[in-house]
Design an enzyme around this catalytic site. Sequence first.
Site, PDB file in Angstrom:
ATOM      1  N   GLU A 286       0.826  -1.221   0.000  1.00 44.64           N
ATOM      2  CA  GLU A 286       0.000   0.000   0.000  1.00 44.64           C
ATOM      3  C   GLU A 286       0.858   1.267   0.000  1.00 44.64           C
ATOM      4  OE1 GLU A 286      -3.582   2.264   2.476  1.00 44.64           O
ATOM      5  OE2 GLU A 286      -2.577   0.538   3.373  1.00 44.64           O
TER       6      GLU A 286
ATOM      7  N   LYS B 103      -2.657  -1.884  -2.964  1.00 41.26           N
ATOM      8  CA  LYS B 103      -3.698  -0.986  -2.447  1.00 41.26           C
ATOM      9  C   LYS B 103      -3.271   0.444  -2.756  1.00 41.26           C
ATOM     10  CE  LYS B 103      -6.539   0.114   1.577  1.00 41.26           C
ATOM     11  NZ  LYS B 103      -7.072  -0.370   2.867  1.00 41.26           N
TER      12      LYS B 103
END
Length: 294
Positions: A176, A213
């Site tokens: 992420e 992400k």
Amino acid sequence: MNEKQFDKVKNGKGFIAALDQSGGSTPKALAAYGVNEDAYTNEDEMFTLVHDMRTRIITSPAFNSDHILGAILFEQTMDREIEGMYTADYLAEKKGIAPFLKIDKGLADEENGVQLMKPITDLEDTLKRANERHIFGTKMRSVIKEPNEAGIKAVVDQQFEVGKQIIAAGLVPIIEPEVDINSVDKKACEAMLKTELHKHLDQLDESQNVMLKVTIPTETNLYKELIDHPRVVRVVALSGGYSTDVANEKLKENDGLIASFSRALSQDLNANQSDDEFNNELEKAVKSIYEASI
């Protein structure tokens, strides 16, 4: 690795629920839920209250595998129980939802326009415990604020370095590198990020799979090549501070990108709601995020 969960996460319809607020963000999450700081006197009481909130969400009929593929947990949530079962087991066995674990220790100070992850000094032990608790995958967050090539390269280098250790432990890492939605040049940050991510994905072998992400991009379908990359299980999007409605509308514009929302999932839930009120509000949020994701 649980192959049934892998197939569902990779090919199923739905989204990833983010229930992983940790120490620093827990008071804010509780306040938004209607539980003020005068309701607890220490950290243990605070974490018990937030576990009660997560338990109410997870056990709700609205929280189901028809719409939700996976759920990201905070470490304390992993170690606590729901109805006599460890949380990950409850998610997998009672709900058919793959459990993920947030493993980062927060963000380092900003340098070169980014915030790297703080060192994860107990990574080996955490991954061992994650396997014992039947966790499917992990999540770790960095933040990009400026289009600085050196900074963005450092973020992606660090994410994949840790990601490979997670893969070696038999888990699927969610990488992420969040781009701050308030960045003055968000689009340029995202273009640089995509280039770096692509380089690292191309270096993985056939046994190494990751999830990504990302912040919903300024340029529609910017990440389509990454979504289609053979080493990518799924690309999910964070809400990044957008309201549910705004995040959903932006998400709908991007083919193949699915949600992994936190605040946008729980923003209309309140501790003082009756069970019917609570379940109805959660159902509305779940269905709207699901529709945006498919």
